[in-house]
Design a protein around this motif. Structure first.
Motif, PDB file in Angstrom:
ATOM      1  N   ASN A 113     -10.368  -9.092  12.523  1.00 56.21           N
ATOM      2  CA  ASN A 113     -10.336 -10.972  12.049  1.00 56.21           C
ATOM      3  C   ASN A 113     -10.068 -11.581  13.364  1.00 56.21           C
ATOM      4  O   ASN A 113     -11.174 -12.929  12.839  1.00 56.21           O
ATOM      5  N   PRO A 473      -2.963 -11.858   5.657  1.00 57.80           N
ATOM      6  CA  PRO A 473      -3.752 -12.251   3.870  1.00 57.80           C
ATOM      7  C   PRO A 473      -2.907 -10.879   3.169  1.00 57.80           C
ATOM      8  O   PRO A 473      -2.703  -9.805   3.377  1.00 57.80           O
ATOM      9  N   PHE A 475      -4.370  -7.764   0.440  1.00 54.56           N
ATOM     10  CA  PHE A 475      -5.145  -7.201   0.530  1.00 54.56           C
ATOM     11  C   PHE A 475      -4.836  -5.477  -0.214  1.00 54.56           C
ATOM     12  O   PHE A 475      -3.528  -5.859  -0.633  1.00 54.56           O
ATOM     13  N   GLY A 513      -7.072 -14.053   1.244  1.00 54.72           N
ATOM     14  CA  GLY A 513      -7.537 -12.461   1.057  1.00 54.72           C
ATOM     15  C   GLY A 513      -8.644 -12.440   0.682  1.00 54.72           C
ATOM     16  O   GLY A 513      -8.557 -12.940  -0.727  1.00 54.72           O
ATOM     17  N   ASN A 622      -0.565  -7.139  -1.892  1.00 55.59           N
ATOM     18  CA  ASN A 622      -0.959  -8.197  -2.264  1.00 55.59           C
ATOM     19  C   ASN A 622      -0.704  -8.836  -3.676  1.00 55.59           C
ATOM     20  O   ASN A 622      -0.562  -7.789  -4.658  1.00 55.59           O
TER      21      ASN A 622
END
Length: 643
Positions: A113, A473, A475, A513, A622
């Motif tokens: 990333n 983030p 995910f 994300g 997430n």
């Protein structure tokens, strides 16, 4: 007369040879080159190699600096601190470096990333990138290089790139947005050195000294100090992949029937039917299937949509693909992560029936067309949805391809090859975006991160070198019930590190994300949040609000827990319904909670939990929609209260 002539020629030749030998054959490190950005307000080190005992002279900003090389041919000159400015010229003996700027240099490092280029995020930012140039921003990407024996003296050859629309496509997206905002705010040149490698674990970026508290990683490094072992492992991986692909090609029916399966004339009437969001084809009922799958779809086009250039969007495909339109190869991608955006040249599409064929490669048993990605044909301003009505057939079934574990990403390797060589190059701070490769080992990540920060500060001899860290983030898929997860614990480790070590800061990314993409497109918000943190901890703008609500403490009142946040971050943004909170009693069983903002505090409760002891916010791999922010719009980091 003749003898005098030859004597004169001989003397002249000796003089020229002597002069040539006495002129220092200066060699410079890769970063000391045209277009570089030198760090302002710090001593500037210029170094290199020349013949032993030779004189080296630097002329910069009308001043001269001299030294003599040692017996090892090394030389180093320290220039006094300079104010921001440029472009300038620097002369080192007979070498001339041009277009030099003096400003702020940031080292960016981590895994994919941090590498992800601007070209991969153009779906969101094409209009912003296409016309933007800034000669005050320069970027260099360190080539991948690892060494398990000792720090390398230099990095492989690469050049500084000035920010233009064309060069921007190769800039790392986070670096691009960070540098752009910082330069436009500070009005000084910005240089970015990006030393990052996709898939790399944190221990590969730490020195031998920095890993002394982690002997198991040093033992892993020791295994790879055998150059012969590393060579053989790489050779075995190469041979195994080559053999796998040879058999794949030889046995794939789609390539050897007449006509081939990508030929628009091929008769696929007996193929099974599917949609791209249907994954029943990727297994045999109990076992995943590897090899090649072929997918075909016919579409009818009217005359006005033909003989034009078009764009074929095929989302993301696991693991790899080759795509044909009317029998012509229009694109191929060798691994799962990049978005499939294939240009169809004018003249390929025709009026009437057109065929699209996808040859999908499955290496790991998880073959799929990734959900909720764009699957469409774009012709001018018109779009044709491609998700439904495909036919498919297995081309060849293969054993799973399991490559030999990489020998390039082991402990100390990237530190020695891509960090240590930069130590003489002055920087003002570092940005770290990494952790995906360590989520399964989150219990040790905080200590490793602290070790890395201290390690790099020692290398640059800057005990307070600023470190900005990007938190992982959101995910993976959301859970209908409160859940635990490795990514949640990893985020907590990153948060605690920044709360433990002075002169560090966190860029929260829990709202940036994508559940189905480990490489989310929203890099602009992350660059903005990093810029805010830099302005605060590096440039001393104490008035700026650089982070969202930071949890500070809790108070239990009856069946409610009252949360307080750090001053300066607690001007909370009112919302109709706070989301993302869970609450637990003494049994430590979490249930979704209601939450409301009252002034600068958050009240959390669940009527079924009469004696609450703990709260979690945004706590999951997430967590889905979470919306605790302050009035700057910056999100709160995921957190859990202590018992």
């Amino acid at each position: 007369m003749k003898n005098r002539y030859y004597k004169w020629v001989l003397l002249l030749s000796l003089y020229i040879s002597f002069t040539f030998l006495c002129e220092a054959n200066v060699k410079l490190p890769v970063l000391i080159s045209d277009g570089m950005v030198l760090q302002r307000n710090q001593n500037i080190t210029i170094w290199g190699m020349a013949d032993a005992g030779e004189q080296v002279e630097i002329v910069f900003l009308k001043k001269k600096y001299n030294t003599t090389t040692g017996q090892d041919g090394k030389w180093q000159i320290s220039l006094p601190p300079q104010k921001a400015g440029g472009p300038y010229t620097m002369k080192i003996n007979d070498l001339e470096l041009n277009d030099i700027l003096v400003g702020d240099v940031w080292l960016c490092s981590g895994q994919s990333n941090m590498e992800l280029p601007v070209r991969r995020v153009l779906d969101l930012y094409a209009d912003e990138v296409k016309d933007y140039s800034n000669p005050m921003i320069r970027y260099v990407k360190t080539p991948t290089s690892s060494n398990y024996h000792h720090p390398q003296p230099d990095i492989p050859s690469v050049s500084w790139a000035t920010l233009t629309p064309d060069n921007a496509l190769s800039y790392a997206a986070i670096c691009y947005f960070f540098a752009k905002e910082l330069q436009e705010t500070l009005h000084v040149p910005i240089g970015i050195i990006n030393s990052s490698v996709g898939g790399s674990p944190i221990e590969s970026w730490i020195s031998e000294d920095g890993l002394q508290s982690f002997p198991h990683y040093l033992h892993d490094r020791d295994l790879h100090q055998s150059d012969e072992y590393v060579r053989k492992a790489g050779q075995l991986d190469h041979e195994r992949r080559a053999l796998w692909n040879q058999i794949l090609y030889k046995e794939d029916k789609g390539l050897h029937e007449n006509p081939e399966w990508y030929d628009p004339a091929y008769n696929d009437s007996n193929w099974a039917k599917t949609d791209l969001n249907n994954k029943s084809w990727n297994h045999d009922g109990s076992m995943p299937v590897n090899g090649t799958f072929w997918f075909r779809k016919d579409i009818d086009l009217p005359a006005h949509q033909t003989d034009k250039e078009a764009v074929l969007r095929l989302g993301c495909i696991v693991d790899a693909d080759s795509v044909f339109v009317n029998g012509i190869l229009v694109g191929t991608t060798p691994y799962q992560y990049p978005p499939r955006i294939y240009t169809i040249p004018a003249g390929i599409l025709k009026q009437g029936k057109n065929n699209i064929t996808v040859r999908l490669f499955s290496y790991s048993g998880k073959a799929e067309f990734v959900d909720e990605k764009p699957y469409k044909l774009i012709i001018g301003d018109e779009e044709i949805d491609l998700r439904k009505d495909w036919k498919y057939r297995l081309g060849v079934r293969m054993p799973a391809y399991q490559g030999v574990p990489t020998t390039q990403q082991k402990p100390t390797g990237f530190y020695n090859g891509m960090i240590a060589p930069l130590k003489n190059y002055a920087i003002c701070g570092a940005i770290w975006y990494q952790g995906e490769s360590n989520t399964g080992r989150y219990h040790e990540y905080g200590d490793l991160l602290i070790s890395l920060i201290n390690d790099w500060r020692t290398l640059w001899q800057q005990p307070g070198l600023p470190f900005l860290i990007v938190q992982l983030p959101n995910f993976l898929k959301t859970s209908p019930e409160p859940s635990d997860g490795d990514w949640a614990h990893m985020r907590e480790a990153q948060l605690k590190a920044t709360q433990t070590i002075p002169n560090t800061a966190l860029a929260v990314a829990i709202d940036a994300g994508e559940w189905n993409d480990i490489h989310p497109l929203n890099k602009k918000d992350i660059g903005h949040r990093l810029s805010l943190q830099a302005q605060k901890i590096v440039y001393g703008n104490q008035k700026i609000i650089a982070e969202g609500p930071v949890y500070n403490s809790m108070e239990i009142k009856g069946n409610q827990i009252i949360l307080s946040f750090e001053d300066g971050t607690n001007d909370l943004l009112p919302v109709d319904e706070l989301k993302g909170f869970a609450i637990a009693g003494k049994d430590n069983h979490f249930k979704w909670a209601k939450a409301s903002i009252e002034g600068q505090k958050v009240i959390v409760w669940n009527d079924q939990v009469s004696e609450p002891v703990k709260v979690r916010y945004a706590w999951a791999d997430n967590p889905g929609e979470v919306n605790l922010k302050n009035k700057t719009g910056l999100p709160a980091s995921p957190f859990q209260t202590k018992d």
